[in-house]
Enzyme design. Structure first.
Site, PDB file in Angstrom:
ATOM      1  N   ASN A  10     -18.822  -7.274   6.878  1.00 26.62           N
ATOM      2  CA  ASN A  10     -17.784  -6.423   6.296  1.00 26.62           C
ATOM      3  C   ASN A  10     -18.186  -6.202   4.843  1.00 26.62           C
ATOM      4  OD1 ASN A  10     -15.512  -5.245   5.229  1.00 26.62           O
ATOM      5  ND2 ASN A  10     -14.202  -7.059   5.449  1.00 26.62           N
ATOM      6  N   LYS A  12     -16.896  -4.294   2.663  1.00 27.79           N
ATOM      7  CA  LYS A  12     -15.771  -4.003   1.758  1.00 27.79           C
ATOM      8  C   LYS A  12     -16.117  -2.812   0.856  1.00 27.79           C
ATOM      9  CE  LYS A  12     -14.427  -8.760   2.270  1.00 27.79           C
ATOM     10  NZ  LYS A  12     -13.651  -9.880   1.826  1.00 27.79           N
ATOM     11  N   HIS A  95      -7.372  -5.669   8.186  1.00 24.09           N
ATOM     12  CA  HIS A  95      -7.932  -6.691   7.301  1.00 24.09           C
ATOM     13  C   HIS A  95      -6.865  -7.112   6.281  1.00 24.09           C
ATOM     14  CE1 HIS A  95     -10.361  -8.647   4.264  1.00 24.09           C
ATOM     15  NE2 HIS A  95     -11.245  -8.845   5.220  1.00 24.09           N
ATOM     16  N   GLU A  97      -6.985  -7.617   3.215  1.00 25.64           N
ATOM     17  CA  GLU A  97      -7.001  -6.851   1.960  1.00 25.64           C
ATOM     18  C   GLU A  97      -6.273  -5.522   2.131  1.00 25.64           C
ATOM     19  OE1 GLU A  97     -11.228  -7.080   1.411  1.00 25.64           O
ATOM     20  OE2 GLU A  97     -11.024  -9.242   1.030  1.00 25.64           O
ATOM     21  N   GLU A 167      -9.045 -14.707  10.341  1.00 26.96           N
ATOM     22  CA  GLU A 167      -9.494 -14.891   8.963  1.00 26.96           C
ATOM     23  C   GLU A 167      -8.369 -15.496   8.120  1.00 26.96           C
ATOM     24  OE1 GLU A 167     -12.943 -12.034   7.945  1.00 26.96           O
ATOM     25  OE2 GLU A 167     -11.069 -10.972   7.586  1.00 26.96           O
ATOM     26  N   GLY A 173     -13.417 -14.926   0.627  1.00 22.38           N
ATOM     27  CA  GLY A 173     -14.000 -14.709  -0.694  1.00 22.38           C
ATOM     28  C   GLY A 173     -13.788 -15.862  -1.666  1.00 22.38           C
ATOM     29  N   SER A 213     -15.492 -16.850   4.144  1.00 32.74           N
ATOM     30  CA  SER A 213     -16.548 -17.658   3.504  1.00 32.74           C
ATOM     31  C   SER A 213     -17.575 -18.216   4.486  1.00 32.74           C
ATOM     32  CB  SER A 213     -15.932 -18.777   2.663  1.00 32.74           C
ATOM     33  OG  SER A 213     -15.157 -18.228   1.601  1.00 32.74           O
ATOM     34  N   GLY A 234     -18.076 -11.386   4.984  1.00 29.02           N
ATOM     35  CA  GLY A 234     -17.979 -10.519   3.817  1.00 29.02           C
ATOM     36  C   GLY A 234     -19.167 -10.691   2.894  1.00 29.02           C
ATOM     37  N   GLY A 235     -18.971 -11.474   1.845  1.00 26.35           N
ATOM     38  CA  GLY A 235     -19.983 -11.653   0.797  1.00 26.35           C
ATOM     39  C   GLY A 235     -21.400 -11.881   1.302  1.00 26.35           C
TER      40      GLY A 235
HETATM   41  P1  PGA Z   1     -15.917 -13.445   2.921  1.00 29.17           P
HETATM   42  O1  PGA Z   1     -15.057 -12.250   3.542  1.00 29.17           O
HETATM   43  O2  PGA Z   1     -16.968 -13.798   3.963  1.00 29.17           O
HETATM   44  O3  PGA Z   1     -16.510 -12.902   1.667  1.00 29.17           O
HETATM   45  O4  PGA Z   1     -14.985 -14.584   2.714  1.00 29.17           O
HETATM   46  C1  PGA Z   1     -14.710 -12.219   4.903  1.00 29.17           C
HETATM   47  C2  PGA Z   1     -13.861 -10.998   5.179  1.00 29.17           C
HETATM   48  O5  PGA Z   1     -12.999 -10.657   4.360  1.00 29.17           O
HETATM   49  O6  PGA Z   1     -14.027 -10.355   6.239  1.00 29.17           O
END
Ligand code: PGA
Length: 250
Positions: A10, A12, A95, A97, A167, A173, A213, A234-235
């Site tokens: 993802n 973002k 999601h 966010e 999640e 994050g 994470s 994500g990251g």
């Molecule tokens: P993250 O994000 O791996 O950076 O924690 C996961 C996500 O929001 O899908």
């Protein structure tokens, strides 16, 4: 029948179209694993260039959002038909966010899920609790409610194809990954909930990811759990490390 793992990045709101092409080219040789479906969910403006760059590879390009109407006066939104025409197969819905910053609710998530299926797109349906909810001991109740609303009027055949991403919001994050036990407990509860809604066969087939994470070091243990069928990342999906995550079993 063993469920096939699905590991999705993802991105973002990261990567310009130029950067997207460079990242796909960097990751292309690193994310090869015949045991895994690999998806890059990218910003809408990156979909077409990323799709071009990924041609001939095992990478499927997904979207991060869609709107629940077919077309019309919805300035700034992306329709399901636009995604399908661009070659998209997967789309993230709900999601945390988007729920937090863009007023997405369980009801709009349900509308998006239904619209995605109506157009042959596979939704990656996100759910997750806050730290407060976990401390209050209501995690499973909360997740069950999110799942039940997201799947309203979704047919059994559609549900079998859906992907759910569990999640925990406190893990996104933050570098604070859920323990393997916490992640497995909730993913198993989600599968049980799907079983109640649709029966054992659907529960057996539906794929449930963990997200929050995920890193190259946490992925192998997480993805080895009986009810965790991969991850939403994500990251770490923006780095060569994503290749290690995809090859968690090698
Ligand atoms: P993250 O994000 O791996 O950076 O924690 C996961 C996500 O929001 O899908």
């Amino acid at each position: 029948m063993a469920r096939r793992k699905i590991i999705a990045g993802n991105w973002k709101m990261n990567m310009t179209p130029t950067e997207a092409v460079a990242l796909v080219n960097t990751l292309k040789p690193l994310v090869v694993n015949d045991d895994v479906d690999v998806v890059f969910c990218v910003p809408a403006i990156d979909i077409i260039p990323a799709m071009e760059a990924a041609k001939g590879s095992n990478i499927a390009i997904g979207a991060e959002n869609l709107y629940f109407e077919d077309k019309g006066a919805y300035t700034g939104e992306i329709s399901p038909a636009m995604l399908v025409d661009a070659g998209v197969k997967y789309v993230i819905t709900g999601h945390s966010e988007r729920r937090e910053y863009f007023a997405e609710t369980d009801e709009t998530v349900n509308k998006k899920v239904l619209k995605a299926f109506a157009h042959g797109l596979t939704p990656i349906i996100c759910c997750g609790e806050t730290l407060t909810q976990r401390e209050q001991g209501i995690t499973i109740d909360w997740i069950r409610q999110q799942i039940k609303i997201a799947f309203l009027n979704v047919t059994e055949e559609q549900a079998k194809k859906a992907v759910i991403a569990y999640e925990p919001i406190w893990a996104i994050g933050t570098g604070k990954v859920a323990t393997t036990e916490q992640a497995e407990e909730v993913c198993a509860a989600i599968r049980a909930c799907i079983g109640e809604l649709y029966g054992a066969e659907t529960a057996e087939e539906i794929r449930i990811q963990y997200g929050g994470s995920v890193s190259a070091s946490s992925a192998p243990e997480l993805f080895a759990q009986p009810d965790i069928d991969g991850g939403l990342v994500g990251g770490a999906s923006l780095k060569p490390d994503f290749g290690k995550i995809v090859n968690y079993n090698k």
